[in-house]
Design a protein around this motif. Structure first.
Motif, short mmCIF file in Angstrom:
data_model
loop_
_atom_site.label_atom_id
_atom_site.label_comp_id
_atom_site.label_asym_id
_atom_site.label_seq_id
_atom_site.Cartn_x
_atom_site.Cartn_y
_atom_site.Cartn_z
N UNK A 1 20.53 28.59 97.54
CA UNK A 1 20.52 29.26 98.84
C UNK A 1 19.10 29.44 99.37
N UNK A 2 18.19 29.82 98.47
CA UNK A 2 16.79 30.08 98.86
C UNK A 2 15.87 28.91 98.51
N UNK A 3 16.41 27.69 98.55
CA UNK A 3 15.66 26.52 98.08
C UNK A 3 14.37 26.27 98.88
N UNK A 4 14.28 26.83 100.09
CA UNK A 4 13.08 26.64 100.91
C UNK A 4 12.12 27.83 100.78
N UNK A 5 12.49 28.79 99.99
CA UNK A 5 11.68 29.99 99.82
C UNK A 5 10.92 29.90 98.51
N UNK A 6 9.65 29.48 98.57
CA UNK A 6 8.87 29.26 97.35
C UNK A 6 8.64 30.56 96.58
N UNK B 1 16.32 41.25 88.43
CA UNK B 1 15.39 40.66 89.38
C UNK B 1 16.05 39.98 90.55
N UNK B 2 17.29 39.48 90.35
CA UNK B 2 17.96 38.72 91.41
C UNK B 2 19.34 39.30 91.73
N UNK B 3 20.23 39.29 90.77
CA UNK B 3 21.64 39.56 91.06
C UNK B 3 21.89 40.98 91.55
N UNK C 1 27.50 34.65 100.27
CA UNK C 1 26.26 34.60 101.06
C UNK C 1 26.53 34.28 102.52
N UNK C 2 27.63 33.60 102.78
CA UNK C 2 27.97 33.22 104.15
C UNK C 2 28.86 34.23 104.85
N UNK D 1 11.72 31.37 94.59
CA UNK D 1 11.93 30.47 93.45
C UNK D 1 11.03 30.81 92.27
N UNK D 2 9.88 31.38 92.53
CA UNK D 2 8.99 31.77 91.43
C UNK D 2 9.62 32.82 90.54
N UNK D 3 10.54 33.57 91.10
CA UNK D 3 11.25 34.60 90.32
C UNK D 3 12.56 34.05 89.78
N UNK D 4 13.32 33.37 90.63
CA UNK D 4 14.69 32.99 90.29
C UNK D 4 14.78 31.84 89.28
N UNK D 5 13.88 30.87 89.37
CA UNK D 5 13.96 29.74 88.43
C UNK D 5 13.73 30.18 86.99
N UNK D 6 12.64 30.89 86.67
CA UNK D 6 12.49 31.37 85.29
C UNK D 6 13.62 32.30 84.87
N UNK D 7 14.14 33.10 85.81
CA UNK D 7 15.24 34.02 85.49
C UNK D 7 16.49 33.26 85.08
#
Length: 475
Positions: free
Chosen positions: A363-368, A392-394, A463-464, A371-377
């Protein structure tokens, strides 16, 4: 001036100032505060700080999620606040002032089992591998196992039992050691006590039911049955706490000049005697009742309902810290029925939380920055560490957490309805399938697919909707 100075100053202000901080430490991703008055912390303002990914309170500690930069941030924070650093143990002690009796009990259980979990994970993986090569007939048209046709693998199978037996049959040694370590008493006495519960001269706990007679210690006026407590959890916990209680009391009343002789002698011998006459039988009975209730609930006609409730509620239990109680139940199930049908649901819940984060990455693929938080999470969650993903996310957005709970519930129902059993506690994520008993791996794999797909799709759907729009207004 460090890039962390400004946010550190903001955090100090919104946490209630230096005067409100009893202790502070950090872990891999979080600042962990023990606050004198938790009500002074302005959570909304704290979560609006750029570096802060979220906050939550657990085990009496107010925890602020920073991410991988937490170590550098922590160093700047303690300099700006002019606060002395504290160890994690010191922080835990200080945190107890903010706990009620139930929270303290859960914290005690966590402190007992956390040090021995690595051994349990290794043991579970070993048992799973032994089952694959020794029990599944994969060769010669399904008539022989790998062990049957290979002397090398037969040797590996036999050798690995050395480790498996050490982990599970001698589990009471680890438990009594962990209790002595936690309570600040003599760890070697805890080890000795554990050995007296599993000594080879005792009748093995697994052989009691089929034994023609039970050996005894005969004192003339009384006899004590020589029964071992291999793999038993509750007898070891009860004995461990009795030993630490006696040792601490004896230290208080014994002169230092004779303490080295008197305290170990009069703490250990009475504990071993009481363990084999009172605490062992009582603990065994309690453990059997607990395992029978859990196993009967999961294997009954209404097992699917129990699974649905547990699968849905497990993630919220993690927030409260109550999930630590499941370790004792899992270990008791393993000793009573040779496996656990509770732990697979825990692994599936972790996978579901990671899948919800994966959807947020999409969903946030354009938000760098996101992604710095969500990818490692997501990566850590799929490997069994859920806190960065959950807090951190959910929980930050809300709807991914709900989507993960629903996916976990559906996967848990599949697991329990298929009688999936794990050899032991394992890696609570995707590698968890290695701890599943081989005959159940296919159904567990199906449950894993559900735990991946359902939270992912539901998160995108949510999300929608208005739910997602409301949640996205939050930072």
């Amino acid at each position: 001036m460090s890039k962390y100075s400004a946010p550190a100053q903001e955090l100090l202000e919104h946490i209630g100032g230096k005067e409100n901080v009893a202790t502070v430490t950090h872990c891999v991703t979080r600042m962990r505060f023990v606050l004198k008055d938790p009500k002074l912390a302005n959570i909304e303002n704290i979560e609006n700080i750029d570096l802060v990914k979220g906050t939550f309170t657990q085990a009496g500690q107010f925890q602020v999620i920073i991410g991988n930069e937490v170590s550098s941030f922590y160093n700047d924070f303690v300099k700006i606040a002019n606060i002395e650093t504290a160890s994690k143990d010191e922080a835990k002690v200080a945190a107890k002032q903010n706990m009620n009796w139930l929270q303290r009990m859960i914290a005690h259980l966590a402190d007992i089992f956390t040090p021995i979990i690595p051994a349990l994970v290794v043991g579970g993986l070993i048992l799973g591998f032994r089952n694959v090569i020794g029990d599944i007939k994969l060769l010669e048209d399904g008539t022989k196992t790998i062990v049957d046709v290979s002397q090398f693998w037969a040797g590996v199978h036999a050798f690995l039992w050395l480790i498996g037996e050490a982990v599970f049959h001698f589990l009471p040694v680890g438990i009594t050691w962990a209790i002595a370590r936690k309570m600040g008493t003599s760890e070697i006495l805890g080890i000795v006590l554990g050995i007296t519960l599993v000594s080879p001269q005792l009748l093995n706990a697994y052989g009691v039911a089929g034994a023609d007679s039970i050996p005894v210690w005969d004192f003339g006026f009384m006899q004590i049955e020589m029964i071992g407590y291999q793999a038993q959890v509750i007898p070891a916990i009860l004995a461990g706490f009795l030993l630490t209680y006696l040792e601490r009391k004896l230290r208080d009343i014994t002169p230092n000049s004779i303490s080295m002789i008197v305290v170990p002698f009069f703490a250990l011998i009475p504990t071993v005697l009481i363990a084999h006459t009172v605490l062992g039988p009582i603990g065994w009975s309690i453990g059997s009742v607990i395992s029978d209730v859990v196993y009967t609930s999961l294997s009954s006609a209404f097992g699917w309902l129990f699974a649905a409730i547990f699968g849905f509620a497990y993630a919220p239990l993690v927030i409260t810290g109550l999930h630590h109680m499941t370790n004792a139940i899992d270990l008791q199930l393993m000793s009573e029925i040779g496996g656990t049908n509770l732990w697979p649901m825990i692994a599936l819940s972790n996978i579901a939380q990671g899948s919800a984060v994966l959807a947020m990455i999409y969903i946030n693929r354009k938000n760098e920055a996101e992604k710095q938080v969500s990818v490692p999470a997501a990566i850590s969650c799929y490997l069994g560490v859920t806190e960065p993903a959950m807090f951190g996310i959910n929980l930050k957005y809300g709807f991914p957490f709900l989507a993960a709970m629903i996916g976990s519930m559906m996967a848990a129902v599949i697991s329990v309805s298929s009688n999936v059993m794990a050899n032991s506690i394992g890696v609570g994520g995707l590698p968890g399938i290695l701890s599943i008993q081989p005959q159940h791996m296919v159904m567990f794999a199906l449950a894993m697919i559900v735990a991946i797909v359902v939270p992912f799709m539901l998160t995108i759907v949510f999300a929608k909707t208005n739910m997602g729009k409301i949640s996205f207004k939050r930072k």
